[in-house]
Design a protein around this motif. Structure first.
Motif, short mmCIF file in Angstrom:
data_model
loop_
_atom_site.label_atom_id
_atom_site.label_comp_id
_atom_site.label_asym_id
_atom_site.label_seq_id
_atom_site.Cartn_x
_atom_site.Cartn_y
_atom_site.Cartn_z
N VAL A 19 -1.67 14.69 19.99
CA VAL A 19 -2.15 13.66 20.92
C VAL A 19 -3.60 13.33 20.63
N ALA A 20 -4.41 14.37 20.39
CA ALA A 20 -5.84 14.15 20.15
C ALA A 20 -6.08 13.31 18.90
N SER A 21 -5.17 13.39 17.93
CA SER A 21 -5.34 12.62 16.69
C SER A 21 -4.65 11.26 16.76
N SER A 22 -3.99 10.95 17.87
CA SER A 22 -3.28 9.67 17.99
C SER A 22 -4.25 8.54 18.32
N SER A 23 -3.92 7.35 17.86
CA SER A 23 -4.72 6.18 18.22
C SER A 23 -4.47 5.83 19.68
N LEU A 24 -5.35 5.00 20.23
CA LEU A 24 -5.21 4.60 21.63
C LEU A 24 -3.91 3.84 21.86
N LEU A 25 -3.41 3.14 20.84
CA LEU A 25 -2.16 2.41 20.98
C LEU A 25 -0.96 3.35 21.09
N ARG A 26 -1.07 4.55 20.50
CA ARG A 26 0.07 5.46 20.44
C ARG A 26 -0.08 6.68 21.34
N ILE A 27 -1.19 6.78 22.05
CA ILE A 27 -1.48 8.03 22.75
C ILE A 27 -0.50 8.30 23.89
N ALA A 43 9.22 7.83 32.75
CA ALA A 43 8.16 7.06 32.09
C ALA A 43 6.81 7.72 32.35
N LEU A 44 5.91 7.52 31.41
CA LEU A 44 4.53 8.01 31.54
C LEU A 44 3.61 6.80 31.47
N VAL A 45 2.70 6.73 32.43
CA VAL A 45 1.75 5.61 32.47
C VAL A 45 0.34 6.15 32.64
N ILE A 46 -0.56 5.68 31.83
CA ILE A 46 -1.98 6.02 31.91
C ILE A 46 -2.75 4.78 32.34
N PHE A 47 -3.68 4.97 33.27
CA PHE A 47 -4.55 3.88 33.72
C PHE A 47 -5.99 4.35 33.59
N GLY A 53 -9.82 -3.44 27.30
CA GLY A 53 -8.84 -4.40 26.83
C GLY A 53 -7.43 -4.06 27.28
N ARG A 54 -7.06 -2.79 27.16
CA ARG A 54 -5.72 -2.36 27.55
C ARG A 54 -5.84 -1.14 28.44
N PRO A 55 -6.15 -1.32 29.73
CA PRO A 55 -6.34 -0.18 30.63
C PRO A 55 -5.06 0.60 30.91
N ARG A 56 -3.89 0.01 30.61
CA ARG A 56 -2.63 0.71 30.80
C ARG A 56 -2.07 1.17 29.46
N LYS A 57 -1.73 2.47 29.37
CA LYS A 57 -1.03 3.02 28.22
C LYS A 57 0.33 3.49 28.73
#
Length: 429
Positions: A19-27, A43-47, A53-57
């Motif tokens: 996870v630490a090495s993942s990009s923000l798009l894939r985290i 589902a998992l949602v990050i805010f 630009g993309r506050p939701r992952k």
């Protein structure tokens, strides 16, 4: 701990490293893979406000990740205590003092939520079985800190993605606000007319429409808070970032404050400005005999103007490796970088970052048929080397849909392969 979390301690650590090495798009997808053996969820949602630009992952059930809104997540955050789960809180029972259900993607659902010290929110929908609050909370603290660190470094790819997303979201929210405001104002005009239905009906509809307008404006204001940062506050955060340098024997850093009433900075510009200054200061202090660095920000209404000067040997050039790295960040936002050095007197760097993105036709590949937002997302990932399956997981779409989008992208851009696609996107950035 539950049996499942005890069974996989090594896997958890390996997964956390992934996870630490993942990009923000894939985290989000990477973190979901780590948590799935610990607590099953749909589902998992990050805010996070760190990602303007993309506050939701998001990762998981497409019906949830495609429908969840910032307003829904903001409401959950208001009900979730900040910080790690303490022993006392864990002993009080699962999710003590925290929401166990919320409206997500338009429907009331069971949830588990954690709010990190950074202010980033993690939501798991439809969690199953016992939950080790302290374990998940601790993992989330690490991941949230990693997200903030990634944003702080302001990599060029992140800046480009953030700027594109901010521009798209700003346009969408403006259109939505205008459309709904016009509709609601028309309703108010009709219901207030003497030729309408009885007075009690007019009063009821007026109240409903007025409340809807207030809510809509609140959503618009919240989106603006996410997308922009006052220049004075952005500069204050920069001072805090550089405080340890002076505290631990580094050179004296002088700050020239920007106007307090200057135009608010788009989030990606504020992040980039701070990262550029941090990187520049570190590059300057690597030189011998640097005792003082002066940092100045200003805003001319259209650009963030950054000036950095030292009293060192005056040996920096645009070809200095550390300066080249800064130039990549500046170029990602279509800014300019100028380096002036006088041997024996010091070096001075001037950076100009446009506050507004260029017109959409300049930020997309130069093609007669512009790419859609989804096609652009697929194209970016494909050009970066991601395979169809990874793209599908990142964007929560099927592999067949990915193939369809890639075929359209190649046709619209007039290229025949992913290699040519990467070159075409790079040439038009």
């Amino acid at each position: 701990m539950t049996e499942r979390t005890v069974t996989y301690p090594v896997e958890l650590l390996d997964g956390l490293a992934s996870v630490a090495s993942s990009s923000l798009l894939r985290i989000a997808g990477a973190f979901r893979d780590v948590l799935e053996p610990v607590v099953a969820h749909s589902a998992l949602v990050i805010f996070t406000e760190d990602c303007t630009g993309r506050p939701r992952k998001k990762a998981g059930d497409p019906a949830i990740v495609e429908g969840v809104t910032i307003a829904e997540l903001d409401a959950v955050r208001q009900r979730t205590p900040r910080g790690p789960v303490t022993t006392a809180l864990a002993d009080a029972g699962p999710h003590a003092d925290r929401p166990t259900s919320a409206v997500i993607a338009g429907a009331e659902r069971p949830i588990a939520a954690w709010l990190a010290e950074t202010g980033a929110l993690l939501v798991l929908t439809d969690p199953q079985g016992p939950i080790d609050d302290r374990l998940v909370g601790a993992l989330w603290e690490v991941v949230a800190a990693g997200i903030r660190q990634q944003v702080a470094t302001a990599a060029p790819d992140y800046l480009r993605d953030s700027r594109a997303a901010s521009s798209e979201r700003a346009g969408a929210i403006a259109e939505l606000t205008d459309a709904h405001a016009t509709t609601l104002e028309s309703i108010l005009a009709v219901t207030r007319s003497r030729q309408t239905s009885p007075e009690d009906a007019r009063a009821a509809v007026t109240e409903i429409a007025s409340a809807a307008m207030v809510e809509l404006r609140a959503v618009s204001d919240r989106d603006r808070q996410l997308a922009e940062e006052p220049v004075a506050r952005a500069f204050a955060r920069l001072r805090e970032d550089l405080r340890p340098l002076a505290r631990f024997g580094g050179p004296e850093v002088q700050f020239i404050e920007p106007p307090v009433d200057g135009r608010a900075l788009p989030g990606e510009v504020a992040h980039a400005g701070r990262a550029i200054v941090r990187g520049t200061v570190l590059a300057l202090v690597e030189q011998s005999s640097v005792g003082r660095v002066r940092v100045q920000w200003d805003c001319d209404g259209s650009n963030l103007l950054i000036g950095i000067r030292d009293d060192g040997p005056g040996e920096l050039t645009v070809d200095t490796p550390s300066v080249q790295q800064l130039g990549a960040r500046v170029a990602a936002l279509r800014g300019s970088l100028d380096v002036q050095a006088t041997p024996g007197w010091g070096s001075e760097l001037h950076v100009t970052l446009p506050l507004d993105p260029p017109p959409a036709t300049q930020t997309r590949a130069d093609s007669a048929a512009a790419l859609t937002e989804r096609e652009w997302s697929v194209a970016e990932l494909a050009a970066g080397g991601a395979r169809n399956r990874a793209i599908a997981e990142t964007l929560t779409i099927s592999e067949n849909t990915v193939k369809f989008h890639i075929a359209n992208v190649l046709r619209k851009l007039g290229v025949a392969s992913r290699v040519e696609l990467a070159a075409a996107l790079a040439a038009n950035r």
